[in-house]
Each structure stands twice: as structure tokens, then as C-alpha cells.
Write a protein that holds these residues in place. Structure first.
Motif, PDB file in Angstrom:
ATOM      1  N   LYS A  71     -16.054   8.960 -45.123  1.00 57.43           N
ATOM      2  CA  LYS A  71     -16.809   7.733 -45.378  1.00 57.43           C
ATOM      3  C   LYS A  71     -15.980   6.478 -45.093  1.00 57.43           C
ATOM      4  O   LYS A  71     -16.521   5.446 -44.689  1.00 57.43           O
ATOM      5  CB  LYS A  71     -17.325   7.722 -46.813  1.00 57.43           C
ATOM      6  CG  LYS A  71     -18.384   8.783 -47.101  1.00 57.43           C
ATOM      7  CD  LYS A  71     -18.804   8.769 -48.559  1.00 57.43           C
ATOM      8  CE  LYS A  71     -19.985   9.689 -48.829  1.00 57.43           C
ATOM      9  NZ  LYS A  71     -19.666  11.119 -48.656  1.00 57.43           N
ATOM     10  N   THR A  74     -16.240   6.015 -41.407  1.00 57.50           N
ATOM     11  CA  THR A  74     -17.573   5.526 -41.050  1.00 57.50           C
ATOM     12  C   THR A  74     -17.671   4.027 -41.308  1.00 57.50           C
ATOM     13  O   THR A  74     -18.184   3.265 -40.473  1.00 57.50           O
ATOM     14  CB  THR A  74     -18.647   6.268 -41.857  1.00 57.50           C
ATOM     15  OG1 THR A  74     -18.544   7.671 -41.591  1.00 57.50           O
ATOM     16  CG2 THR A  74     -20.046   5.789 -41.504  1.00 57.50           C
ATOM     17  N   ALA A  75     -17.180   3.595 -42.463  1.00 53.21           N
ATOM     18  CA  ALA A  75     -17.233   2.170 -42.792  1.00 53.21           C
ATOM     19  C   ALA A  75     -16.314   1.351 -41.896  1.00 53.21           C
ATOM     20  O   ALA A  75     -16.619   0.198 -41.580  1.00 53.21           O
ATOM     21  CB  ALA A  75     -16.853   1.964 -44.258  1.00 53.21           C
ATOM     22  N   ALA A 117     -23.034   1.290 -46.799  1.00 53.70           N
ATOM     23  CA  ALA A 117     -21.582   1.501 -46.845  1.00 53.70           C
ATOM     24  C   ALA A 117     -20.999   1.321 -48.237  1.00 53.70           C
ATOM     25  O   ALA A 117     -19.871   1.751 -48.491  1.00 53.70           O
ATOM     26  CB  ALA A 117     -20.890   0.553 -45.874  1.00 53.70           C
ATOM     27  N   HIS A 119     -22.868   2.172 -51.139  1.00 49.07           N
ATOM     28  CA  HIS A 119     -23.633   3.019 -52.070  1.00 49.07           C
ATOM     29  C   HIS A 119     -24.523   2.192 -52.997  1.00 49.07           C
ATOM     30  O   HIS A 119     -24.683   2.505 -54.177  1.00 49.07           O
ATOM     31  CB  HIS A 119     -22.692   3.899 -52.901  1.00 49.07           C
ATOM     32  CG  HIS A 119     -21.808   4.791 -52.083  1.00 49.07           C
ATOM     33  ND1 HIS A 119     -22.282   5.910 -51.428  1.00 49.07           N
ATOM     34  CD2 HIS A 119     -20.478   4.714 -51.792  1.00 49.07           C
ATOM     35  CE1 HIS A 119     -21.280   6.493 -50.782  1.00 49.07           C
ATOM     36  NE2 HIS A 119     -20.192   5.785 -50.987  1.00 49.07           N
ATOM     37  N   THR A 171     -24.581   7.260 -46.608  1.00 51.99           N
ATOM     38  CA  THR A 171     -23.455   7.134 -45.679  1.00 51.99           C
ATOM     39  C   THR A 171     -23.661   7.992 -44.448  1.00 51.99           C
ATOM     40  O   THR A 171     -23.254   7.616 -43.343  1.00 51.99           O
ATOM     41  CB  THR A 171     -22.133   7.509 -46.365  1.00 51.99           C
ATOM     42  OG1 THR A 171     -22.090   6.934 -47.653  1.00 51.99           O
ATOM     43  CG2 THR A 171     -20.955   7.001 -45.550  1.00 51.99           C
ATOM     44  N   ALA A 237     -20.971  11.322 -43.488  1.00 45.70           N
ATOM     45  CA  ALA A 237     -20.736  11.433 -44.928  1.00 45.70           C
ATOM     46  C   ALA A 237     -19.544  12.312 -45.261  1.00 45.70           C
ATOM     47  O   ALA A 237     -19.026  12.243 -46.379  1.00 45.70           O
ATOM     48  CB  ALA A 237     -21.973  11.966 -45.631  1.00 45.70           C
ATOM     49  N   GLY A 285     -16.631   1.577 -47.810  1.00 48.69           N
ATOM     50  CA  GLY A 285     -16.051   2.900 -47.609  1.00 48.69           C
ATOM     51  C   GLY A 285     -14.886   3.234 -48.509  1.00 48.69           C
ATOM     52  O   GLY A 285     -14.316   4.323 -48.379  1.00 48.69           O
TER      53      GLY A 285
END
Length: 433
Positions: A71, A74-75, A117, A119, A171, A237, A285
Motif C-alpha cells: 500500500k 501504491t500511494a 489512499a 482509508h 487500496t 492492496a 499509504g
């Protein structure tokens, strides 16, 4: 005085002693790798092996599943794409879905990329239409069409941006949207934007033959080998695999120890902060506790922990190839001197006798609780096993989740079911048999 400011990271010998206690004495895992980065350099300490009996020794090049630490990658991709003008942090997420695919809205507000990003989108923790072919491997094979069907039918748990609710669905969706925007798959996107520029050759989703040979066999809570982990279209995720050496390179970039074009995006990640239900705050993230930045990662048979202190310019990564191994407290201890969590207290005879069994919440959802080696483990339908910790003779809590279960019994002591409390919800289950 702040303990973290005066703390000195334990020596390699002291760290190895801690790992030996976890692996050899407490039987908390099969193998562990610790990586430390400080202003004066990097080092790796390892103990145990890739597999029980037939495994080989671990080192900084051993490959692990890093789960939800994905995560953070990803962010970072989101922050980098925003810096390049390819997306904006506050863009509505629906802007990057195919035509005709809808995303829930609430209170006149639309879910943004930042909401995903951090939650705070209100999306549930997981999709409502998981149908895995391998039940314990919950997300493997999950497709884009299944994702779109889920988005069309799922309900938001709270107003958008109003609360923090950890969401693999959110995510995973973010990773999918960014990959669609870039016109590549998620694994390629991470390689082109992060691991390639930073020089992290062993971080990705698919394993080469050489990496597969260095892969640490995953083990469940009973130290039994299990298969690898996959997330299908929700790769953002938690689908990445990596090594201690690569993650130390990642930490070097996060700490500003290496020159990289990603520096502005890394700064953006920590500049966005939203509250959580506890004392921590949520960045893009990352979680932040007393200015220490961290993330957990867990799969069917691996647990990982990554954290860094921007002030001391130090970081720690802990990698284990066992699902039930404790490593978060070890990471915080090595980096900032927080006390180690003592081994889980022993269950009473009443708990060990009363909790094991199968509990039914609905026709499709149930909970199994098993006793193994004087410990208790629970598994929801089509999910993985998680360790339970005692609260009292009739109550337990999940070791790695904010959930509790209390036994229900008749006046004569006969157990009829239990009550499960998680994410503000209460489920009542009937005991079978």
C-alpha cells in the motif's frame, strides 16, 4: 527526554539473540530477517531458515511476500503521478473507471483518490463478492469485472472522509485505477515508477526462477507450509514481494539518503494526514505514531513490518515467513526502544475447553476456532487463520485485528454461541454440534 532521540539500535549480536528467542524458544516462526539502516550504513541480521527441516538459511536476498506494505508503494505511485500532472490527489476516483461503472457516493460527496489512499472512503474492508477457488487464498483470481460488480452493489460504511476504516478494497481499487490511467498492469507500473528508478531488482509481483529459488516458504500459525498469496485485480492492496536488501534501499530513499526523482512524491506522501480511531495519524499509504512512520504487512504465511524515523534518519524492516509471528513490537523496539511485547499469556483451562468449535452467523458466514499447542486460532469463512489472545475465561481478542469475541452460554454453562465485535458491528453466532 524522548527515548527515541537517545536510543541506540541494538548490536547485531543483541538483535540475533532476540531473533533466536522468537524462533527457537517461543516457536514464533521458522525464520526472520531484520534490516537496519542508519546514517552510518546498513546491516542485515537473520536467523532460521526458508523452511522447517529442509530449508536453507535466510539473508538479505531472501524473498518474502510483503503484503500490505504494498500500500505504501501504491500511494507513492499516486503521489508521483500527481506530481507529473497525470492525476490530481483530489480527483474523483470514478473519473478513472470504465464508462458505465459506478462508484458509491454519499452525502453529495464523491470518493477521491486521496480518500482511497488514506482509508477514509467508507468502502468496506473487503469486496462483498469474493468467490475464491482456493478458500484460504481469499483474493486470488479476483477480476476487474468482479470488482466493478462489487462497486455497483456495496454500501459505504460511513460518510466519505469522515472516519478511518482500513480497506483492502479501497487500496486495491486505487492501484487498479492508477494502472488504468498509466495504460499498464500494476506490477509494471510499480517497476517503471519506483523499483526501477530506485534499483530494487527483487521487488515485484511475479517471481523469476532465480527469485523463486530464494523465496521463503510461507507457513501458517502451526508452522505448516502453505501456498503463496495473490490478489488478482486488487494487487495494489498487497501483492508485492521483496527482500530485506531491497527494502533497505527503499528506506534509504524515504530517509533522503539517496538522490532520486521520487523525492518530491515521497514528501507529498507524508504531508497528507488524516486522523484514525486511535492516536496514530494516516498519511498517504503510511501510518504515523509519534512521528515514526510505519506499515504492517501480512499474508497467508508471511508477516512484515517496515518503519522509519525521519528525524534520526534511521529505519528498520522485519520479515518473517510465518503468519502468526510477532514482529511489530520487535521493529519498534529496534528503532526507538519501545518495550518488547511479552509472549502471549497462557489461556485458562476454561478458555481452551470452551472456545474451540464452529460458530454460524449466516448461511454463508461462520467462524472456526481451533486449539493448537496451548494457543487458540480463529478463521472466518474463506479467510486465513489468525491468533487469538485471552481477555478472560469467556472473552478473546484477535492478535492482529481490532476484534473481540465473547462466549454465550446457558445458566448451566452449556456454550450456545458467541458474539463477535469488529469495525463497530456486532455479529451473533450459533455454535454448531
Amino acid at each position: 527526554m524522548n527515548t527515541a532521540m537517545t536510543w541506540r539500535t541494538p548490536s547485531d549480536a543483541a538483535t540475533r539473540t532476540l531473533l533466536t528467542e522468537r524462533i527457537d524458544l517461543e516457536r514464533q516462526g521458522v525464520g526472520m530477517v531484520v534490516g537496519v539502516i542508519e546514517p552510518d550504513g546498513r546491516r542485515v541480521v537473520a536467523h532460521g531458515s526458508t523452511g522447517r527441516g529442509e530449508g536453507v538459511g535466510l539473508d538479505g536476498d531472501t524473498v518474502f511476500e510483503i503484503g500490505s506494505i504494498t500500500k505504501a508503494f501504491t500511494a507513492l505511485v499516486l503521489a508521483d503521478m500527481a506530481r507529473r500532472g497525470e492525476v490530481a490527489l483530489d480527483d474523483p476516483a470514478a473519473l478513472y473507471l470504465p464508462e458505465g461503472v459506478t462508484l458509491p457516493e454519499r452525502g453529495g460527496r464523491r470518493i477521491t483518490l486521496t480518500d482511497l489512499a488514506t482509508h477514509t472512503s467508507g468502502l468496506p474492508r473487503r469486496p462483498n463478492n469474493l468467490t475464491p477457488t482456493d478458500p484460504p487464498n481469499l483474493y486470488d483470481g479476483y477480476t476487474a469485472q468482479q470488482l466493478y460488480a462489487c462497486l455497483a452493489s456495496c454500501e459505504l460504511r460511513h460518510d466519505i472522509g469522515a472516519a478511518h476504516l482500513y480497506s483492502n478494497l479501497g487500496t486495491g481499487l486505487l492501484g487498479h485505477l492508477l494502472a488504468r490511467r498509466a495504460g499498464v498492469d500494476f506490477g509494471t507500473l510499480v517497476r517503471e515508477r519506483i523499483t526501477g528508478p530506485l534499483g530494487m531488482p527483487d521487488t515485484g509481483i511475479a517471481l523469476s526462477p532465480g527469485q523463486a529459488a530464494r523465496f521463503a516458504t510461507p507457513h501458517d500459525q502451526s508452522l505448516r507450509p502453505v501456498s503463496g498469496f495473490g490478489l488478482g485485480v486488487l494487487a495494489g492492496a498487497g501483492a508485492l514481494r521483496s527482500t530485506g536488501a531491497d527494502l533497505l534501499t527503499f528506506l534509504a530513499a524515504l530517509l533522503g539518503d539517496s538522490e532520486t526523482s521520487l523525492a518530491p512524491a515521497l514528501a507529498v506522501q507524508l504531508s497528507v494526514r488524516r486522523p484514525t480511531a486511535g492516536d496514530d495519524v494516516q498519511a498517504l499509504g503510511w501510518r504515523i505514531s509519534d512521528e515514526i512512520v510505519f506499515h504492517h504487512g501480512a499474508t497467508r504465511g508471511h508477516r512484515c513490518f517496515l518503519q522509519f524515523d525521519p528525524v534520526r534518519r534511521a529505519g528498520v524492516v522485519v520479515l518473517t515467513n510465518t503468519a502468526s509471528a510477532r514482529n511489530d513490537d520487535l521493529g519498534f523496539h529496534l528503532l526507538s526502544g519501545r518495550p518488547l511485547t511479552p509472549p502471549a499469556p497462557a489461556f485458562s483451562a476454561a478458555s481452551l475447553a470452551g472456545f474451540p468449535g464452529r460458530y454460524r452467523f449466516s448461511a454463508r458466514a461462520g467462524l472456526d476456532i481451533e486449539r493448537q499447542r496451548g494457543r487458540l486460532f480463529a478463521r472466518m469463512t474463506r479467510q486465513d487463520w489468525f491468533e487469538l489472545l485471552p481477555v478472560g475465561d469467556a472473552e478473546v481478542r484477535w492478535a492482529s485485528a481490532d476484534a473481540r469475541a465473547t462466549l454465550a452460554a446457558r445458566p448451566d454453562g452449556h456454550i450456545t454461541g458467541l458474539v463477535l465485535r469488529q469495525d463497530g458491528r456486532e455479529l451473533r453466532g450459533t455454535r454448531e454440534g
